[in-house]
Write a protein that holds these residues in place. Structure first.
Motif, PDB file in Angstrom:
ATOM      1  N   GLY A  17     -45.537  45.029   5.271  1.00 45.63           N
ATOM      2  CA  GLY A  17     -46.521  43.978   5.468  1.00 45.63           C
ATOM      3  C   GLY A  17     -45.939  42.707   6.052  1.00 45.63           C
ATOM      4  N   ALA A  18     -46.761  41.659   6.063  1.00 45.38           N
ATOM      5  CA  ALA A  18     -46.360  40.371   6.622  1.00 45.38           C
ATOM      6  C   ALA A  18     -45.320  39.696   5.734  1.00 45.38           C
ATOM      7  N   TYR A  19     -44.602  38.751   6.304  1.00 38.27           N
ATOM      8  CA  TYR A  19     -43.550  38.031   5.587  1.00 38.27           C
ATOM      9  C   TYR A  19     -44.139  37.280   4.399  1.00 38.27           C
ATOM     10  N   ARG A  20     -43.504  37.461   3.229  1.00 38.17           N
ATOM     11  CA  ARG A  20     -43.984  36.836   1.995  1.00 38.17           C
ATOM     12  C   ARG A  20     -42.798  36.265   1.225  1.00 38.17           C
ATOM     13  N   SER A  21     -42.665  34.945   1.228  1.00 38.35           N
ATOM     14  CA  SER A  21     -41.593  34.302   0.464  1.00 38.35           C
ATOM     15  C   SER A  21     -41.930  34.331  -1.026  1.00 38.35           C
ATOM     16  N   VAL A  22     -40.898  34.479  -1.843  1.00 38.53           N
ATOM     17  CA  VAL A  22     -41.057  34.351  -3.296  1.00 38.53           C
ATOM     18  C   VAL A  22     -40.920  32.872  -3.637  1.00 38.53           C
ATOM     19  N   LYS A  23     -41.799  32.357  -4.475  1.00 35.57           N
ATOM     20  CA  LYS A  23     -41.779  30.933  -4.788  1.00 35.57           C
ATOM     21  C   LYS A  23     -40.430  30.521  -5.395  1.00 35.57           C
ATOM     22  N   GLU A  24     -40.047  29.324  -5.031  1.00 33.74           N
ATOM     23  CA  GLU A  24     -38.725  28.805  -5.385  1.00 33.74           C
ATOM     24  C   GLU A  24     -38.452  28.859  -6.886  1.00 33.74           C
TER      25      GLU A  24
ATOM     26  N   ALA B 121     -33.369  39.273   2.531  1.00 36.28           N
ATOM     27  CA  ALA B 121     -34.769  39.432   2.922  1.00 36.28           C
ATOM     28  C   ALA B 121     -34.702  40.110   4.277  1.00 36.28           C
ATOM     29  N   GLN B 122     -35.838  40.498   4.821  1.00 38.38           N
ATOM     30  CA  GLN B 122     -35.785  41.018   6.181  1.00 38.38           C
ATOM     31  C   GLN B 122     -35.310  39.917   7.137  1.00 38.38           C
ATOM     32  N   ASP B 123     -35.650  38.686   6.826  1.00 41.52           N
ATOM     33  CA  ASP B 123     -35.217  37.525   7.607  1.00 41.52           C
ATOM     34  C   ASP B 123     -35.053  36.365   6.630  1.00 41.52           C
ATOM     35  N   VAL B 124     -33.825  36.147   6.171  1.00 38.40           N
ATOM     36  CA  VAL B 124     -33.547  35.125   5.160  1.00 38.40           C
ATOM     37  C   VAL B 124     -33.874  33.721   5.676  1.00 38.40           C
ATOM     38  N   THR B 125     -33.601  33.476   6.955  1.00 39.46           N
ATOM     39  CA  THR B 125     -33.758  32.129   7.495  1.00 39.46           C
ATOM     40  C   THR B 125     -35.212  31.667   7.591  1.00 39.46           C
ATOM     41  N   LYS B 126     -36.166  32.590   7.513  1.00 35.32           N
ATOM     42  CA  LYS B 126     -37.585  32.206   7.568  1.00 35.32           C
ATOM     43  C   LYS B 126     -38.108  31.815   6.183  1.00 35.32           C
ATOM     44  N   TYR B 127     -37.227  31.813   5.179  1.00 35.58           N
ATOM     45  CA  TYR B 127     -37.704  31.540   3.817  1.00 35.58           C
ATOM     46  C   TYR B 127     -38.506  30.244   3.752  1.00 35.58           C
ATOM     47  N   GLY B 128     -39.655  30.329   3.087  1.00 34.73           N
ATOM     48  CA  GLY B 128     -40.499  29.163   2.848  1.00 34.73           C
ATOM     49  C   GLY B 128     -41.481  28.853   3.959  1.00 34.73           C
ATOM     50  N   SER B 129     -41.363  29.535   5.100  1.00 32.04           N
ATOM     51  CA  SER B 129     -42.238  29.225   6.238  1.00 32.04           C
ATOM     52  C   SER B 129     -43.704  29.526   5.951  1.00 32.04           C
TER      53      SER B 129
END
Length: 435
Positions: free
Chosen positions: A167-174, A194-202
């Motif tokens: 599915g779509a990118y889903r950050s886990v809350k801080e 993550a699949q893309d760590v640098t996108k965290y929080g976007s």
């Protein structure tokens, strides 16, 4: 009443391992855990489906477990993860030996589904990808642990099935991640994935980003060091580079999946970078972070990859001098845009190019390791075979990089960090002695 024994086999990436550890926590509420498949009454196979090779490995493992069932040693066979998430409609009839199919977000359904399979027969409880479950984990690693900070992907690289599986990118809350990291106990190393760590929080609205998360994790007393994997190049910011350089808890190591270096191939892959931008990033990291170990992955044999494009990739490796790199031959995955592209390359060409890439990188690694002989680094001691210790320096991520083998007169405890002087190297490994 004695509890039934359940064993879990985890395939695929470290993100899957985190899923498995959460699954184990749920399963132990009802069953006794065992590491021995021969001793289990229930086996769960947590699968990967990213590539055809991964799917084949998963099917082989399922069939191996099915043989235990046929021999009367196993009562129930459960298949979870990416494979049923994407292919359950095909698998349900093709694998009648499997009692329960569950997807990537179905941890909480497992026990009920297993119990229902005893009373009602086969169960398919595959649901839609959803938020990460807030449950503790049963760690399967010693001294280090992975922290999955997001799931899914929204990059839509043309060769990749991940968005259609997870599915779509889903950050886990801080705040959830901080709590999870604290629950993991004392760790020498916390590895962010993550699949893309640098996108965290976007995708969050509270100002969360990777650097802020790193700083909060660094403040935890139980976390000794932090390692970054899977940082997409276009999102490696000045702020992140500064954090790696100046935060003593962040290991001077970064994994940046580049996938290729020829501009035309990168565009066809729907990657955002170019040869020039990738090389500039690598040079910037080396200039700003003393001794940084940069790792990457590359795909060869992508549709339309000409001899010239492949030569460009080889030239990039020589110029970039990455500490380590992994290589894959392109896998035609139905349902991806690349699968419909013209100029699909024959397997013999892919295999030949893959071999050339490994050969080129091995020479680069030899040069790098040779330069380290005579130097000293802290090494985390992981095991001892009675003669020699094996461990990892900051430039060795678990499972994917080389190791450091060392000896010494003084006693060393497993899990301890010791200073090792490097005396020799071979292939991807270093040899040394305790200072």
């Amino acid at each position: 009443m004695e509890r039934k024994k359940v064993g879990v086999i985890s395939l695929g990436c470290d993100k899957n391992r985190v899923d498995t550890e959460k699954m184990l926590y749920r399963l132990q509420e009802k069953y006794a855990l065992t590491n021995d498949p021969e001793d289990a009454e229930i086996i769960v196979v947590n699968t990967c489906a990213f590539l055809e090779s991964a799917r084949k490995e998963a099917i082989d493992e399922i069939l191996s477990c099915a043989a235990l069932k046929e021999a009367g040693k196993l009562e129930k066979l459960v298949v979870t993860g990416c494979l049923p998430q994407k292919f359950v409609s095909e698998l349900y009839d093709a694998l009648p030996e499997v009692d329960v199919f569950a997807g990537i977000s179905d941890y909480d359904k497992l026990i009920k589904a297993i119990e229902s399979s005893y009373a009602e027969g086969r169960q398919n409880v595959v649901g839609q990808p959803s938020a990460e479950p807030d449950v503790p984990r049963v760690l399967t690693t010693d001294g280090y642990a992975y922290l999955k900070i997001a799931d899914g992907c929204s990059n839509f690289c043309t060769y990749c099935l991940i968005p259609k599986i997870r599915g779509a990118y889903r950050s886990v809350k801080e705040e959830r991640l901080i709590k999870e990291a604290e629950r993991l106990g004392k760790l020498d190393e916390l590895i962010l994935v993550a699949q893309d760590v640098t996108k965290y929080g976007s995708d969050l609205s509270g100002g969360e980003n990777l650097v802020r998360l790193i700083r909060k994790l660094s403040a935890l007393e139980n976390v000794g060091h932090i390692r970054l994997l899977y940082c997409y190049p276009e999102s490696v910011t000045e702020e992140l580079i500064d954090e790696i350089a100046n935060n003593d808890k962040v290991l001077k190591y970064i994994d940046i999946p580049l996938q290729h270096a020829d501009d035309a191939v990168l565009k066809s892959m729907n990657r955002k970078g170019t040869y020039k931008s990738y090389l500039a990033l690598i040079n910037k990291l080396k200039a700003r972070v003393k001794g940084i170990a940069i790792r990457s992955t590359f795909i060869t044999g992508f549709p339309g990859e000409s001899e010239e494009a492949f030569a460009t990739l080889l030239r990039f490796l020589e110029e970039a001098e990455l500490f380590n790199a992994g290589f894959f031959k392109y896998s035609k995955e139905e349902g991806t845009a690349a699968a419909k592209m013209k100029n699909q390359l024959p397997e013999r060409v892919k295999n030949a190019r893959l071999k050339k890439l490994y050969s080129a990188q091995k020479k680069i690694v030899a040069k790098t390791l040779k330069s380290l002989v005579g130097q000293e680094e802290e090494v985390f001691a992981e095991s001892f075979d009675g003669v020699c210790f094996a461990g990892r320096a900051y430039f060795n991520a678990p499972d994917i990089d080389g190791k450091v083998f060392f000896t010494g007169a003084r006693d060393v405890k497993i899990g301890e960090r010791v200073r090792v002087r490097f005396t020799d190297y071979k292939d991807y490994d270093l040899f040394g002695e305790i200072k």
